[in-house]
Design an enzyme around this catalytic site. Sequence first.
Site, short mmCIF file in Angstrom:
data_model
loop_
_atom_site.label_atom_id
_atom_site.label_comp_id
_atom_site.label_asym_id
_atom_site.label_seq_id
_atom_site.Cartn_x
_atom_site.Cartn_y
_atom_site.Cartn_z
N ASP A 396 -6.91 5.55 -2.84
CA ASP A 396 -6.45 4.26 -3.34
C ASP A 396 -5.76 3.49 -2.22
O ASP A 396 -5.32 4.06 -1.21
CB ASP A 396 -5.48 4.47 -4.51
CG ASP A 396 -5.47 3.30 -5.47
OD1 ASP A 396 -5.90 2.20 -5.08
OD2 ASP A 396 -5.05 3.49 -6.63
N GLU A 399 -6.52 -0.79 1.67
CA GLU A 399 -6.17 -2.04 2.38
C GLU A 399 -4.66 -2.14 2.25
O GLU A 399 -4.13 -2.87 1.41
CB GLU A 399 -6.93 -3.26 1.83
CG GLU A 399 -6.62 -3.70 0.42
CD GLU A 399 -6.85 -2.63 -0.62
OE1 GLU A 399 -5.87 -1.96 -1.00
OE2 GLU A 399 -7.98 -2.46 -1.05
N ASP A 479 -8.47 -3.95 -8.86
CA ASP A 479 -7.65 -4.02 -10.08
C ASP A 479 -7.81 -5.36 -10.77
O ASP A 479 -6.93 -6.23 -10.72
CB ASP A 479 -6.19 -3.76 -9.72
CG ASP A 479 -5.97 -2.38 -9.14
OD1 ASP A 479 -6.84 -1.52 -9.34
OD2 ASP A 479 -4.94 -2.16 -8.48
#
Length: 814
Positions: A396, A399, A479
């Site tokens: 996860d 970035e 998300d």
Amino acid sequence: MKILSHQVQADGVVLITSTGRITVQQMGPSAMRVRVTGPDEVADPPSLMLIDGLMRTAPQVEASSDATLVLSTSRLRVEIDRRWGTFTWTDEHGNLLVREPRDRQETKVLAPVDVLRSVVDDQAEISTVRGADGERAVVAQTRTVVDRKAFSTMLRLELADGEAIYGLGQHEEGIGSYRGHHQYLYQQNMKIVAPVIVSTKGYAILWDSQSAATFHDDQYGTYFWTDVDDAMDFLVVAGPEVDDIVREIRRLTGEAPMLPRWAFGYIQSKDRYVDAGELVDVVREFRRRNLPLDCIVQDWQHWPDGQWGQKSFDLERFADPASFIDQIHRLDAHLMVSIWPNMHGDGANRTEFSEHGQLLGDGSTYDAFDPAARDRYWAQVREGYARHGVDAFWADCTEPFEADWKGAVEPQPEERWAINTGAAKRFIDPERLNAYSLMHSEGLYRGHRADVPDKRVFALTRSGFTGQQRYSAVTWSGDHSATWQTLRRQIADGLNLMITGTPYWSFDIGAYFVTPDPDGMWFWRGDFADGVADLGYRELYVRWLQMGTFLPIMRSHGRCTPREPWQFGDVGDVHYDAIAAFLRLRYRLLPYLYSLAGATTQHAYTPMRSLVFDFRHDPAVFDVTDQFMLGPALLVCPVTHPIHHGPDSEPLTGVPLTRRVYLPAGCDWYDFWTGRRHLGGQTIDADASLDRIPLFVRAGSVLPLGPVVEHTGQDPHGPVELRVFPGADGTFELYDDAGDGYGYEGGELTTTLLDWSDATRTLTIGDRTGSYPAMPDRRRFAVVVVGEGAGVGAGEPGSYPIDHDGAAQRMTLT
């Protein structure tokens, strides 16, 4: 830029220009590389995007005069205007692919820039803040110094009328063709960078740049701009078909290894399971209900309190990891665990990185550009998870410096660009800005392969970059919020990523944010305050799951509300029954899906396909952004509007139970559910009742369907139904191997060619070639010829049973 002279060298043709040098290299019959530098000598460092060992030779000097220079390979030509330095690219027959503008303006621009580096002083205050996307380090004081000189670069292009352009990665706007659009290329939650464009004219351009970048085809012109690079570096690839282009991109940037067979089953996740008992109980409930499942996911904050990103379980909630993971395995399921690149608090992992000087300047994020730091990161993953039996890893936040997820008002695109690139540049060299996820994935892949050789690597990442497919990394879209608009946009966004060479992609079925944010943050904007209790959300979730059934990787995830199938009702409830039916359909498709995976690794195939892959010569598909092909047979048409309920369970009336579908020209199409046959090249209203997704099968297809099973290990070599869709000749290669491990790399695999002759109505099941350990001696097939009223939803038509022992069998079907 005037071309003064040229020199033919072993590794390329060097053009001496009025402003510097241009080197043109042949990278194979279908690809040429162009590297543009200024007047000073610039080193040509190893590429992060391209694989090692590629041949670089001089293209043939086909023609040379005072006015032009023509360089060529067997598949690609470039004509260079010596007076202005403009390039015109054609195929081997002289058909125009793309050119630079002939307006006597500079077309390959290098603008000098100072490359700034942030310096974090020893006395700088570093604090931790908590947001919707986890903990972040905030560095109060930094100063910048000039590190070196470089360039911003701009390549100007001239596109043809009617040409469609795709690629650039996965972004947020639902754009199909980029004609008339522009895009910002930087890594961020919900953005994945691929500096590649692919044209319907049969070419692609890859920019070997990890810099932040922009693409424009708008009032400012058509060009690709990079923020910071030592040189302009790009490759032109000739097709003509999109599959040819993708095959060449993979040859240059890396082939995609096989994922484990179980990765193509169903993956259940949510934010988050609180302890080991809940994880095991969820798997048990799937088994009790006879619902298919292959993986359960443990999301973030399973680590000890106060040790964000520590790569180990909190033993109060996840006591005896080896034991509870073994329970999951004995239930024939697998465990994926979320891991993060940033660490906070006094956990042993962060302390170890800090002591070895392997954290970036924020004092939190490990330096994935350092090979030794990548080794250390994997060693911690191995110690905390892999040795206990964890099967796969969810990387996860790859970035790690997103900075605009705050405030009530979404910043304008230009502001988001400035905020996010500015934050990342403080701690990552701007010339490598988009490559963090690529390097992070490399470390996980190499470590996992070395230490756990019997399990194929399967890593889920929120970010990506061209070439990351070589590390078994599957990207997901980020998300997102639960709205119908989001679902619509996801289709085009994913297709534009996969046309650049990334074969596997996923999204959070049902979206991550379901409810409106109680604090009013702009990025948290779900439409369904009551979550799973809202009939409007249940409908959206079913439609999202129906589309997800036909993605390369099928996984449900999100926060705000539960995600398990029984949370949407029980047996007899329309929503529950639809979810259960599509989970079972996913598993019936496994022989087809796993064969597509085999083709991906063996032949650089792309399973989830923009319509231009297969119908490039039908201009009507160029702007179709809400349909896609899954493999060569299935045309998937997701329902992306509400029919029955809106938010707050508000009943809707007068909404047709249909959606408009374009059936591409050049073939006939069968309704998957009814068997009804339609002519291609027309738009129809397709049935879109809640228990169905409009789904069509191309005439000439041989579609293998497996038995209904509850996991991929249950009867993996069971009977296969071969559904034949008449109307054209067709073939399909059925692939099989052990399902895990790397024996396939040494040839431990089988293929069986299925060939349908429409004129003679003859199906040939070819010789099974190859073998692998524990391969079954025989495969059972049942051949079904589809006709009117003989679709999957219309009862089972007559079948022809076959006991196949590996030798070719041919049958005429009447």
